[in-house]
Design a protein around this motif. Structure first.
Motif, PDB file in Angstrom:
ATOM      1  N   ILE A   7      48.233  46.613  45.701  1.00 54.64           N
ATOM      2  CA  ILE A   7      47.372  45.745  44.894  1.00 54.64           C
ATOM      3  C   ILE A   7      46.909  46.487  43.642  1.00 54.64           C
ATOM      4  CG2 ILE A   7      45.123  44.577  44.814  1.00 54.64           C
ATOM      5  CD1 ILE A   7      45.526  43.935  47.804  1.00 54.64           C
ATOM      6  N   LEU A   8      46.483  47.739  43.801  1.00 58.44           N
ATOM      7  CA  LEU A   8      46.025  48.519  42.649  1.00 58.44           C
ATOM      8  C   LEU A   8      47.161  48.749  41.659  1.00 58.44           C
ATOM      9  CD1 LEU A   8      43.826  50.132  41.206  1.00 58.44           C
ATOM     10  CD2 LEU A   8      44.450  52.108  42.601  1.00 58.44           C
ATOM     11  N   ARG A  11      49.757  45.116  38.174  1.00 61.59           N
ATOM     12  CA  ARG A  11      48.951  44.704  37.014  1.00 61.59           C
ATOM     13  C   ARG A  11      48.804  43.195  36.890  1.00 61.59           C
ATOM     14  NH1 ARG A  11      51.613  47.533  32.058  1.00 61.59           N
ATOM     15  NH2 ARG A  11      50.027  46.306  30.981  1.00 61.59           N
ATOM     16  N   GLN A  13      47.715  41.417  39.334  1.00 60.41           N
ATOM     17  CA  GLN A  13      46.565  41.081  40.173  1.00 60.41           C
ATOM     18  C   GLN A  13      45.301  41.020  39.319  1.00 60.41           C
ATOM     19  OE1 GLN A  13      46.190  40.412  43.409  1.00 60.41           O
ATOM     20  NE2 GLN A  13      48.238  40.859  44.205  1.00 60.41           N
ATOM     21  N   SER A  15      41.615  41.843  38.027  1.00 61.23           N
ATOM     22  CA  SER A  15      40.919  43.145  38.026  1.00 61.23           C
ATOM     23  C   SER A  15      39.999  43.282  39.230  1.00 61.23           C
ATOM     24  CB  SER A  15      40.121  43.312  36.737  1.00 61.23           C
ATOM     25  OG  SER A  15      40.968  43.553  35.641  1.00 61.23           O
ATOM     26  N   ARG A  18      41.943  44.418  42.175  1.00 63.40           N
ATOM     27  CA  ARG A  18      42.379  45.807  42.005  1.00 63.40           C
ATOM     28  C   ARG A  18      41.216  46.775  42.199  1.00 63.40           C
ATOM     29  NH1 ARG A  18      45.602  46.620  36.656  1.00 63.40           N
ATOM     30  NH2 ARG A  18      46.556  48.344  37.817  1.00 63.40           N
ATOM     31  N   VAL A  50      39.667  48.726  34.920  1.00 64.28           N
ATOM     32  CA  VAL A  50      40.350  49.453  36.001  1.00 64.28           C
ATOM     33  C   VAL A  50      40.454  50.935  35.646  1.00 64.28           C
ATOM     34  CG1 VAL A  50      42.491  49.685  37.315  1.00 64.28           C
ATOM     35  CG2 VAL A  50      41.613  47.401  36.739  1.00 64.28           C
TER      36      VAL A  50
END
Length: 223
Positions: A7-8, A11, A13, A15, A18, A50
């Protein structure tokens, strides 16, 4: 954990998702996660929130590797990221962060300047040699920061440098803050008290007031 990493990394996803994933990763942090953190932090096309959150995560993790990653983005074009990088460097409590923070006192952003000055104080005793050097050779605004932080830290090691700076007759604001710092440290040697007594006769009201207050604090501390 693997889901959080994916998930992190993704990009596309939101913010918010993340950032939630980042919290999970930090709670179960593994050294191999440094590569992902560095990849995101050093990418100017990444979402700023992020990147900033990862900077703070590295400050929380601390250690040599996080500091080196933070150093690599300390001159990033985004002033908001630089602000959070300075905050994170203070969180590491590492002496090696001091030169980076002092360099940031030349930053064009007032927010970055202010954050770097506060972060220096977070380093505690480790920052004292660097602050003393800055007091002797920095620009006036940086010397003011050095005097202020030395007073906050309250170390007697700073007294000779503070006295010498006052005797050099620099900017009035620098003198006033050096005098304030001597009062906060509270070391009442004959040389210090003589210097402060002379300062009470200054034409500048702020210098006079600071000197009077510093003398009272030193006398109180001595008793």
């Amino acid at each position: 954990m693997n889901d959080a990493v994916e998930i992190l990394r993704n990009r596309t996803q939101p913010s918010s998702a993340r950032l939630d994933a980042l919290l999970v990763i930090v709670d179960e942090f593994q050294p191999e996660d440094f590569l992902l953190f560095e990849e995101i932090l050093c990418n100017p096309e990444e979402a700023t929130d992020v990147r900033c959150a990862i900077a703070l995560a590295l400050g929380k993790i601390a250690g040599e590797r996080p500091l080196e990653i933070l150093r690599s983005v300390s001159h990033d074009e985004d002033p908001l990221l630089r602000h959070y990088v300075m905050q994170a460097l203070g969180m590491t409590h590492q002496e090696a962060a001091a030169p980076i923070l002092i360099q940031a006192l030349k930053d064009k952003s007032n927010d970055v300047f202010a954050t770097a000055s506060e972060a220096l104080g977070e380093l505690g005793e480790k920052a004292i040699p660097y602050l003393i050097e800055l007091l002797s050779a920095g620009a006036d605004d940086a010397r003011c920061i050095a005097a202020w932080q030395l007073g906050e830290l309250g170390s007697a090691k700073a007294v000779p440098a503070l006295v010498e700076t006052i005797r050099q007759r620099p900017n009035v604001s620098v003198i006033a803050l050096c005098i304030w710092a001597l009062g906060e440290i509270g070391m009442g040697s004959e040389e210090v008290l003589t210097l402060l007594t002379e300062a009470r006769r200054e034409l500048e009201p702020d210098v006079r007031l600071r000197a009077e207050t510093a003398i009272k604090k030193i006398v109180r501390h001595s008793n």
